[in-house]
Design a protein around this motif. Sequence first.
Motif, PDB file in Angstrom:
ATOM      1  N   LYS A 247       4.088  10.165  -7.492  1.00 41.97           N
ATOM      2  CA  LYS A 247       4.848  10.222  -8.385  1.00 41.97           C
ATOM      3  C   LYS A 247       4.092  10.602  -9.732  1.00 41.97           C
ATOM      4  CE  LYS A 247       9.207   8.578 -10.455  1.00 41.97           C
ATOM      5  NZ  LYS A 247       9.976   7.111 -10.731  1.00 41.97           N
ATOM      6  N   ASN A 248       3.005   9.863 -10.059  1.00 40.80           N
ATOM      7  CA  ASN A 248       2.446  10.329 -11.273  1.00 40.80           C
ATOM      8  C   ASN A 248       1.774  11.577 -11.218  1.00 40.80           C
ATOM      9  OD1 ASN A 248       2.906   7.468 -12.045  1.00 40.80           O
ATOM     10  ND2 ASN A 248       0.937   6.478 -11.151  1.00 40.80           N
TER      11      ASN A 248
ATOM     12  N   SER B  89       0.872  -1.385   0.020  1.00 42.26           N
ATOM     13  CA  SER B  89      -0.051   0.047   0.075  1.00 42.26           C
ATOM     14  C   SER B  89       0.905   1.344   0.056  1.00 42.26           C
ATOM     15  CB  SER B  89      -0.925   0.164   1.269  1.00 42.26           C
ATOM     16  OG  SER B  89      -0.166   0.184   2.334  1.00 42.26           O
ATOM     17  N   ALA B  90       2.052   1.146   0.659  1.00 39.51           N
ATOM     18  CA  ALA B  90       2.895   2.482   0.651  1.00 39.51           C
ATOM     19  C   ALA B  90       3.532   2.657  -0.567  1.00 39.51           C
ATOM     20  CB  ALA B  90       3.794   2.395   1.929  1.00 39.51           C
ATOM     21  N   GLN B  91       3.991   1.534  -1.222  1.00 35.58           N
ATOM     22  CA  GLN B  91       4.375   1.589  -2.597  1.00 35.58           C
ATOM     23  C   GLN B  91       3.371   2.271  -3.578  1.00 35.58           C
ATOM     24  OE1 GLN B  91       6.259  -2.038  -3.673  1.00 35.58           O
ATOM     25  NE2 GLN B  91       7.706  -2.038  -2.169  1.00 35.58           N
ATOM     26  N   SER B  92       2.277   1.614  -3.509  1.00 35.63           N
ATOM     27  CA  SER B  92       1.107   2.040  -4.501  1.00 35.63           C
ATOM     28  C   SER B  92       0.805   3.756  -4.181  1.00 35.63           C
ATOM     29  CB  SER B  92       0.010   1.384  -4.131  1.00 35.63           C
ATOM     30  OG  SER B  92      -0.535   1.643  -2.861  1.00 35.63           O
ATOM     31  N   GLN B  93       0.872   4.275  -3.013  1.00 35.13           N
ATOM     32  CA  GLN B  93       0.730   5.675  -2.830  1.00 35.13           C
ATOM     33  C   GLN B  93       1.924   6.445  -3.241  1.00 35.13           C
ATOM     34  OE1 GLN B  93       0.132   6.075   1.653  1.00 35.13           O
ATOM     35  NE2 GLN B  93      -1.948   5.115   1.593  1.00 35.13           N
ATOM     36  N   MET B  94       3.096   5.946  -3.116  1.00 34.87           N
ATOM     37  CA  MET B  94       4.312   6.571  -3.689  1.00 34.87           C
ATOM     38  C   MET B  94       4.301   6.623  -5.258  1.00 34.87           C
ATOM     39  SD  MET B  94       7.158   5.203  -1.250  1.00 34.87           S
ATOM     40  CE  MET B  94       8.477   5.714  -2.171  1.00 34.87           C
TER      41      MET B  94
ATOM     42  N   LYS C 233      15.574  23.150 -12.025  1.00 33.91           N
ATOM     43  CA  LYS C 233      16.216  22.730 -10.388  1.00 33.91           C
ATOM     44  C   LYS C 233      15.216  23.149  -9.403  1.00 33.91           C
ATOM     45  CE  LYS C 233      20.182  23.697  -7.953  1.00 33.91           C
ATOM     46  NZ  LYS C 233      21.345  24.587  -7.867  1.00 33.91           N
ATOM     47  N   PHE C 234      14.363  24.242  -9.609  1.00 28.91           N
ATOM     48  CA  PHE C 234      13.665  24.747  -8.767  1.00 28.91           C
ATOM     49  C   PHE C 234      12.275  23.612  -8.308  1.00 28.91           C
ATOM     50  CE2 PHE C 234       9.406  26.955  -7.434  1.00 28.91           C
ATOM     51  CZ  PHE C 234       9.920  27.509  -6.209  1.00 28.91           C
ATOM     52  N   CYS C 235      11.724  23.537  -9.623  1.00 31.00           N
ATOM     53  CA  CYS C 235      10.536  22.249  -9.664  1.00 31.00           C
ATOM     54  C   CYS C 235      10.832  21.009  -9.582  1.00 31.00           C
ATOM     55  CB  CYS C 235       9.868  22.434 -11.024  1.00 31.00           C
ATOM     56  SG  CYS C 235       9.306  24.082 -11.226  1.00 31.00           S
ATOM     57  N   ASN C 236      11.786  20.492  -8.442  1.00 32.28           N
ATOM     58  CA  ASN C 236      11.960  19.095  -8.459  1.00 32.28           C
ATOM     59  C   ASN C 236      10.987  18.339  -7.719  1.00 32.28           C
ATOM     60  OD1 ASN C 236      12.115  20.047  -5.737  1.00 32.28           O
ATOM     61  ND2 ASN C 236      14.247  20.114  -5.332  1.00 32.28           N
ATOM     62  N   GLU C 237      10.978  17.195  -7.502  1.00 27.38           N
ATOM     63  CA  GLU C 237      10.033  16.253  -6.864  1.00 27.38           C
ATOM     64  C   GLU C 237       9.526  16.544  -5.709  1.00 27.38           C
ATOM     65  OE1 GLU C 237       8.935  11.550  -6.268  1.00 27.38           O
ATOM     66  OE2 GLU C 237      10.802  12.112  -7.138  1.00 27.38           O
TER      67      GLU C 237
END
Length: 421
Positions: free
Chosen positions: A20-21, A11-16, A42-46
Amino acid sequence: MGNKDNSSSTSAQSQMQIQKNKVDAVLQLLRKPSPLTLKQEKFCNEACVARFLKAKGDNVKKTAKQLRATLSWRENLGVDHLIADEFSGEIADGMAYVAGHDDRSRPVVIFRIKQDYLKFRSQKQFTRLLVFTLEVAIQTMAKSVEQLIVLFDASFFRSASGFMNILVAALKTIGEHYPGRLHKAFVIDPPSLFPYLWKGVKAFIELSSITLMVSSLDFDDFPDFNNFTPYPRAASLRFNPSSVPTKGAKVGSCSSSRFSFTVAHHFDSLKPWYLTLTDKPSFKVGPTSTPVLGPALISPVNARSYSFASPTARNMNTLRKNFFPSTPLPQKTQVMDHSGINHPRTPKPSFLHSPALFFKKECHLSKTEKCRESFIPFLRFYRRPYDEMIYRSKMKPPLGGLISIVSPQIRRRHMSVSQRY
């Protein structure tokens, strides 16, 4: 147990993956009109896009719109070209600086803006100073830290509306263009009319829920964390030799306002020191009328100050007077009839008399006490004196400007030469 762990990890992997999507979807919307520059990429990183998503309730379109507005705002303000040389006067006076890091490695930023600052500076220049200080604080953050604490010192303001303009502008800038960065903000010693104005304004400010007001007078009982000097455990003028005028200095002796003792120079003596009374008649105790006896005899009771004597020694005369009654007690001649005595009835248990009500009052603190308790960990930063060199050492290029390029040895030599002439 193994199945539960596997399900929680999946469930944690699915939330991550979902997060990310969403981040990729926001970046795709940003790149549609025109490609991003290197500084914008550079400013708009994840992590930055994730903070904007959290602030906008995971709405991709609203997040992309807010990020696009922030990128244009940074370009118009020239955030990427801010250097310390532009704010040399403000940095020298300590108007805005990073005071240090708390126990969780979050930077603590202090703003000590004076009331007449906006008379000589525009609102845009204040915004540039605010953004420059925030950028320095973000540079000092560790990789696992994303938030900071801001302390607004309002003690220099007499006008509540003047300070309100600065505070609202700062909170709106942080909330719109630095979402998720502010952990808590404290307003210290605001003007007397500020709380009434704040009640009508805070409904329109996003960060009003984490902005607290405190008074420095509530922390006068707390010791200074930096200039703390150990005090003696017991200090008394009675036993301070410097406060007593002595006729002549004697080696091996010490005197006070009441007693004096002398240390013998013979090491084989059974009594290495002896205690005598001083020559002041106002401090003599005991029988002094007999001329043969001379000075009063010293006993363990009268040879000590009553402030240091034991409770038994202090109350010895009282015990002697009150131990035996002066008049004998009368003998019992009547027999008491206990059946006629009306004993009070035990009241019925009530909810209002329950001890749980008192525990409830102790557990639920008032809003003022909560603000006071939450400000205690940052009190040391507020009291710590400002050091310009320590603050400049936190600036990394290009924010440090030309002064940060000069080596400390040349800078120190320049200061000594300038002070000489």
